[in-house]
Scaffold this motif. Structure first.
Motif, PDB file in Angstrom:
ATOM      1  N   GLU A   1     -72.351   6.183  23.922  1.00  0.00           N
ATOM      2  CA  GLU A   1     -73.148   7.307  23.412  1.00  0.00           C
ATOM      3  C   GLU A   1     -72.945   8.541  24.281  1.00  0.00           C
ATOM      4  O   GLU A   1     -72.814   9.669  23.757  1.00  0.00           O
ATOM      5  CB  GLU A   1     -74.624   6.920  23.384  1.00  0.00           C
ATOM      6  N   MET A   2     -72.911   8.359  25.580  1.00  0.00           N
ATOM      7  CA  MET A   2     -72.657   9.466  26.501  1.00  0.00           C
ATOM      8  C   MET A   2     -71.290  10.088  26.229  1.00  0.00           C
ATOM      9  O   MET A   2     -71.145  11.319  26.187  1.00  0.00           O
ATOM     10  CB  MET A   2     -72.735   8.947  27.941  1.00  0.00           C
ATOM     11  N   ALA A   3     -70.273   9.249  26.016  1.00  0.00           N
ATOM     12  CA  ALA A   3     -68.928   9.767  25.750  1.00  0.00           C
ATOM     13  C   ALA A   3     -68.894  10.577  24.463  1.00  0.00           C
ATOM     14  O   ALA A   3     -68.242  11.632  24.391  1.00  0.00           O
ATOM     15  CB  ALA A   3     -67.950   8.595  25.663  1.00  0.00           C
ATOM     16  N   LYS A   4     -69.597  10.112  23.435  1.00  0.00           N
ATOM     17  CA  LYS A   4     -69.639  10.836  22.161  1.00  0.00           C
ATOM     18  C   LYS A   4     -70.289  12.207  22.323  1.00  0.00           C
ATOM     19  O   LYS A   4     -69.802  13.208  21.778  1.00  0.00           O
ATOM     20  CB  LYS A   4     -70.397  10.005  21.129  1.00  0.00           C
ATOM     21  N   LEU A   5     -71.394  12.257  23.094  1.00  0.00           N
ATOM     22  CA  LEU A   5     -72.087  13.531  23.308  1.00  0.00           C
ATOM     23  C   LEU A   5     -71.234  14.486  24.130  1.00  0.00           C
ATOM     24  O   LEU A   5     -71.197  15.697  23.861  1.00  0.00           O
ATOM     25  CB  LEU A   5     -73.429  13.274  23.995  1.00  0.00           C
ATOM     26  N   LEU A   6     -70.553  13.956  25.158  1.00  0.00           N
ATOM     27  CA  LEU A   6     -69.737  14.822  26.006  1.00  0.00           C
ATOM     28  C   LEU A   6     -68.526  15.367  25.268  1.00  0.00           C
ATOM     29  O   LEU A   6     -68.079  16.494  25.525  1.00  0.00           O
ATOM     30  CB  LEU A   6     -69.270  14.059  27.247  1.00  0.00           C
ATOM     31  N   SER A   7     -67.987  14.599  24.347  1.00  0.00           N
ATOM     32  CA  SER A   7     -66.775  15.019  23.651  1.00  0.00           C
ATOM     33  C   SER A   7     -67.000  16.264  22.789  1.00  0.00           C
ATOM     34  O   SER A   7     -66.049  16.977  22.463  1.00  0.00           O
ATOM     35  CB  SER A   7     -66.246  13.882  22.778  1.00  0.00           C
ATOM     36  N   CYS A   8     -68.251  16.523  22.455  1.00  0.00           N
ATOM     37  CA  CYS A   8     -68.552  17.703  21.650  1.00  0.00           C
ATOM     38  C   CYS A   8     -68.370  18.995  22.444  1.00  0.00           C
ATOM     39  O   CYS A   8     -67.991  20.029  21.890  1.00  0.00           O
ATOM     40  CB  CYS A   8     -69.982  17.626  21.121  1.00  0.00           C
ATOM     41  N   GLY A   9     -68.671  18.952  23.741  1.00  0.00           N
ATOM     42  CA  GLY A   9     -68.563  20.170  24.556  1.00  0.00           C
ATOM     43  C   GLY A   9     -67.464  20.122  25.579  1.00  0.00           C
ATOM     44  O   GLY A   9     -67.057  21.165  26.097  1.00  0.00           O
ATOM     45  N   CYS A  10     -66.979  18.928  25.920  1.00  0.00           N
ATOM     46  CA  CYS A  10     -65.924  18.781  26.937  1.00  0.00           C
ATOM     47  C   CYS A  10     -64.829  17.913  26.347  1.00  0.00           C
ATOM     48  O   CYS A  10     -64.792  16.694  26.594  1.00  0.00           O
ATOM     49  CB  CYS A  10     -66.483  18.172  28.212  1.00  0.00           C
ATOM     50  N   GLY A  11     -63.960  18.491  25.593  1.00  0.00           N
ATOM     51  CA  GLY A  11     -62.963  17.724  24.854  1.00  0.00           C
ATOM     52  C   GLY A  11     -61.864  17.143  25.699  1.00  0.00           C
ATOM     53  O   GLY A  11     -61.081  16.322  25.199  1.00  0.00           O
ATOM     54  N   ASP A  12     -61.766  17.518  26.986  1.00  0.00           N
ATOM     55  CA  ASP A  12     -60.655  17.037  27.807  1.00  0.00           C
ATOM     56  C   ASP A  12     -61.038  15.864  28.706  1.00  0.00           C
ATOM     57  O   ASP A  12     -60.260  15.443  29.551  1.00  0.00           O
ATOM     58  CB  ASP A  12     -60.118  18.173  28.683  1.00  0.00           C
TER      59      ASP A  12
ATOM     60  N   ALA B   1     -67.567  -5.018  19.809  1.00  0.00           N
ATOM     61  CA  ALA B   1     -68.518  -4.029  19.288  1.00  0.00           C
ATOM     62  C   ALA B   1     -68.350  -2.684  19.978  1.00  0.00           C
ATOM     63  O   ALA B   1     -68.491  -1.623  19.339  1.00  0.00           O
ATOM     64  CB  ALA B   1     -69.944  -4.543  19.461  1.00  0.00           C
ATOM     65  N   LEU B   2     -68.045  -2.692  21.268  1.00  0.00           N
ATOM     66  CA  LEU B   2     -67.842  -1.436  21.997  1.00  0.00           C
ATOM     67  C   LEU B   2     -66.621  -0.694  21.463  1.00  0.00           C
ATOM     68  O   LEU B   2     -66.670   0.529  21.227  1.00  0.00           O
ATOM     69  CB  LEU B   2     -67.683  -1.719  23.484  1.00  0.00           C
ATOM     70  N   ARG B   3     -65.539  -1.401  21.249  1.00  0.00           N
ATOM     71  CA  ARG B   3     -64.336  -0.760  20.705  1.00  0.00           C
ATOM     72  C   ARG B   3     -64.594  -0.192  19.307  1.00  0.00           C
ATOM     73  O   ARG B   3     -64.085   0.876  18.962  1.00  0.00           O
ATOM     74  CB  ARG B   3     -63.185  -1.768  20.671  1.00  0.00           C
ATOM     75  N   ASN B   4     -65.389  -0.922  18.512  1.00  0.00           N
ATOM     76  CA  ASN B   4     -65.712  -0.429  17.178  1.00  0.00           C
ATOM     77  C   ASN B   4     -66.496   0.887  17.254  1.00  0.00           C
ATOM     78  O   ASN B   4     -66.254   1.814  16.470  1.00  0.00           O
ATOM     79  CB  ASN B   4     -66.509  -1.476  16.407  1.00  0.00           C
ATOM     80  N   ARG B   5     -67.434   0.974  18.186  1.00  0.00           N
ATOM     81  CA  ARG B   5     -68.218   2.207  18.341  1.00  0.00           C
ATOM     82  C   ARG B   5     -67.329   3.356  18.812  1.00  0.00           C
ATOM     83  O   ARG B   5     -67.484   4.497  18.356  1.00  0.00           O
ATOM     84  CB  ARG B   5     -69.355   1.984  19.334  1.00  0.00           C
ATOM     85  N   VAL B   6     -66.424   3.047  19.714  1.00  0.00           N
ATOM     86  CA  VAL B   6     -65.511   4.078  20.213  1.00  0.00           C
ATOM     87  C   VAL B   6     -64.620   4.593  19.077  1.00  0.00           C
ATOM     88  O   VAL B   6     -64.427   5.807  18.905  1.00  0.00           O
ATOM     89  CB  VAL B   6     -64.664   3.516  21.368  1.00  0.00           C
ATOM     90  N   ASN B   7     -64.092   3.679  18.285  1.00  0.00           N
ATOM     91  CA  ASN B   7     -63.233   4.079  17.170  1.00  0.00           C
ATOM     92  C   ASN B   7     -64.011   4.864  16.126  1.00  0.00           C
ATOM     93  O   ASN B   7     -63.514   5.859  15.566  1.00  0.00           O
ATOM     94  CB  ASN B   7     -62.602   2.854  16.523  1.00  0.00           C
ATOM     95  N   ALA B   8     -65.262   4.435  15.855  1.00  0.00           N
ATOM     96  CA  ALA B   8     -66.081   5.138  14.864  1.00  0.00           C
ATOM     97  C   ALA B   8     -66.420   6.550  15.305  1.00  0.00           C
ATOM     98  O   ALA B   8     -66.567   7.458  14.466  1.00  0.00           O
ATOM     99  CB  ALA B   8     -67.365   4.343  14.604  1.00  0.00           C
ATOM    100  N   ALA B   9     -66.515   6.759  16.612  1.00  0.00           N
ATOM    101  CA  ALA B   9     -66.815   8.096  17.134  1.00  0.00           C
ATOM    102  C   ALA B   9     -65.572   8.962  17.253  1.00  0.00           C
ATOM    103  O   ALA B   9     -65.664  10.130  17.667  1.00  0.00           O
ATOM    104  CB  ALA B   9     -67.498   7.977  18.492  1.00  0.00           C
ATOM    105  N   GLY B  10     -64.415   8.427  16.911  1.00  0.00           N
ATOM    106  CA  GLY B  10     -63.170   9.193  16.992  1.00  0.00           C
ATOM    107  C   GLY B  10     -62.682   9.390  18.418  1.00  0.00           C
ATOM    108  O   GLY B  10     -61.968  10.366  18.696  1.00  0.00           O
ATOM    109  N   LEU B  11     -63.011   8.437  19.297  1.00  0.00           N
ATOM    110  CA  LEU B  11     -62.658   8.585  20.716  1.00  0.00           C
ATOM    111  C   LEU B  11     -61.620   7.570  21.179  1.00  0.00           C
ATOM    112  O   LEU B  11     -61.464   7.349  22.380  1.00  0.00           O
ATOM    113  CB  LEU B  11     -63.917   8.450  21.583  1.00  0.00           C
ATOM    114  N   ARG B  12     -60.907   7.008  20.232  1.00  0.00           N
ATOM    115  CA  ARG B  12     -59.948   5.967  20.595  1.00  0.00           C
ATOM    116  C   ARG B  12     -58.893   6.480  21.573  1.00  0.00           C
ATOM    117  O   ARG B  12     -58.497   5.766  22.498  1.00  0.00           O
ATOM    118  CB  ARG B  12     -59.273   5.440  19.333  1.00  0.00           C
TER     119      ARG B  12
END
Length: 463
Positions: free
Chosen positions: A337-348, A368-379
């Motif tokens: 969840e933290m990674a998803k929130l950070l990716s919105c403002g810190c894309g690098d 399940a963790l990999r599925n959440r990462v993939n669903a958030a577009g952070l693969r």
């Protein structure tokens, strides 16, 4: 005069005297003492007369006194310690008959390799804990002169421990709450402890500590020490469940001689709740790390750059990392969840996960963790290393270390990150708040709060 049956004692000494010449020094000296004692008692009698004469019977000895017309010289035999010995047993033999001499015992001791190392049994649920966390402790015990035995379930590290010189015992311990699955390992541990006669049993991890202490108690082990790596109950647990586990620990505390805690907060809880009955038998020994193995990043030339290239992480891109088993209670969902929130403002920003789930983990969430990462577009932003023996190298590649755990003892991963020179963000729970001083050596956030975790990481990224 207190030796009621000297013949039985003589037989027992005969049976054990030569054997214990190869055992510990106390047993050797004890047997020699009895041999000398019997020799002195034999020497106290008159030659050819008295109840200790090989040729005399008990009746003859009684008849040999002055009242029966016997020789007056026989009277001293029936004095002091000698009289009850002979009169109670009615045995007319030389006490040292059939016993090895002192010279024979010394010769047996000189020709047989002595076994003087007291045996200690360490019990943990899985061999991975013994190899990854407890190896320095076990090696130190061995160097201190103990013969270290380890009882645990066999997985991938069992042979490594055996090759390191430890006496390994495969016991089918399982990380389950169902009490029925613990009957078999309980019986196996009880038989092992009775057979090997350990001077001390040292238990680790919640399941192994419970089953091991019960087995040691039934086997009447002289000393039982529980090393508490974090009680299973914690503040974030429902009250009824927490009280149930506390009651279980209280009961098991009655079977425990001493406690060692890696968290002083756990020690205080144990004393307050009556789990440990005496402060003198509850000691805190904080976890530590090898400062040379986890050297500051500036001291490791090229390691971070090489790993980043292997992981396909651009040079200069910030890396937020976590180390630990991929299970629910380590806070991996909050990490995602933290990674998803950070990716919105810190894309690098890139995210590095060092660890995996064990087959025995009840709450393993790797898939399940990999599925959440993939669903958030952070693969493409996540890197998964799996289990590795090169944690120190991967810490070199990080810029921020995060541990959003729900339950800890005294997290060694936090200490390793600090030793590497990384800023640390952890949850405000026991153990973590002892390792991290808020605002000085790191930041603390509430458990199960992905937004607070993202805010803390963002703060450090801007600093």
């Amino acid at each position: 005069s207190k030796l009621v049956n000297h013949d039985r004692l003589r037989i027992e000494v005969r049976k054990n005297a030569l054997e214990v010449a190869r055992d510990n020094t106390i047993d050797r000296q004890l047997c020699k003492m009895f041999v000398r004692l019997f020799a002195r008692l034999d020497a106290a009698k008159e030659p050819g007369q008295g109840i200790f004469s090989p040729a005399a019977s008990h009746n003859e000895a009684l008849e040999s006194g002055p009242a029966a017309g016997g020789t007056p010289n026989a009277a001293p035999v029936h004095r002091g310690a000698v009289e009850p010995l002979g009169m109670r047993t009615g045995i007319a033999v030389t006490l040292t008959a059939g016993l090895p001499s002192i010279a024979e015992m010394d010769a047996a001791e000189a020709t047989t390799e002595p076994r003087v190392r007291p045996r200690i049994l360490a019990i943990c649920t899985l061999d991975v804990m013994a190899w990854k966390l407890l190896l320095p402790w076990f090696r130190a015990l061995r160097e201190a002169g103990y013969e270290v035995h380890i009882a645990c379930a066999r997985t991938n590290w069992f042979e490594r421990l055996a090759a390191d010189g430890f006496h390994m015992h495969d016991v089918p311990l399982r990380r389950r709450m169902n009490p029925l699955v613990h009957i078999r390992p309980l019986w196996a541990l009880h038989r092992l402890i009775r057979r090997e006669r350990f001077v001390l049993v040292n238990t680790h991890s919640p399941v192994a500590a419970a089953v091991g202490r019960v087995a040691a108690w039934f086997a009447r082990t002289p000393v039982v020490v529980y090393t508490v790596h974090g009680f299973y109950f914690h503040d974030d647990m429902p009250w009824w469940k927490r009280r149930g586990f506390m009651a279980l620990e209280w009961l098991l505390g009655r079977m425990t001689d001493d406690f060692m805690f890696v968290s002083d907060e756990d020690r205080q809880t144990a004393l307050r709740e009556g789990i440990a009955r005496s402060a003198a038998k509850a000691t805190t020994i904080f976890n530590g790390v090898d400062l040379e193995a986890y050297a500051p990043r500036s001291a490791a030339s090229g390691t971070a750059g090489e790993l980043r290239r292997e992981l396909c992480i651009p040079e200069g891109a910030p890396v937020v990392g976590i180390v630990g088993r991929v299970v629910r209670e380590k806070g991996y969902f909050e990490f995602a969840e933290m990674a998803k929130l950070l990716s919105c403002g810190c894309g690098d920003v890139y995210f590095l996960v060092v660890g995996d789930a064990l087959p025995s983990d009840r709450d393993g969430i790797a898939a399940a963790l990999r599925n959440r990462v993939n669903a958030a577009g952070l693969r493409d932003r996540f890197r998964f290393t799996g289990f590795t023996d090169h944690v120190a190298d991967y810490l070199q590649a990080m810029d921020i270390f995060v541990l959003p755990s729900y339950r800890e003892g005294f997290p060694r991963s936090v200490l390793e990150a600090m030793s590497t020179g990384l800023p640390v963000i952890a949850t405000n729970i026991r153990g973590c708040r002892e390792a991290v001083v808020q605002g000085e050596t790191g930041l603390l956030v509430p458990p199960r709060d992905g937004k607070a975790l993202a805010a803390a990481v963002s703060r450090l990224l801007r600093d």
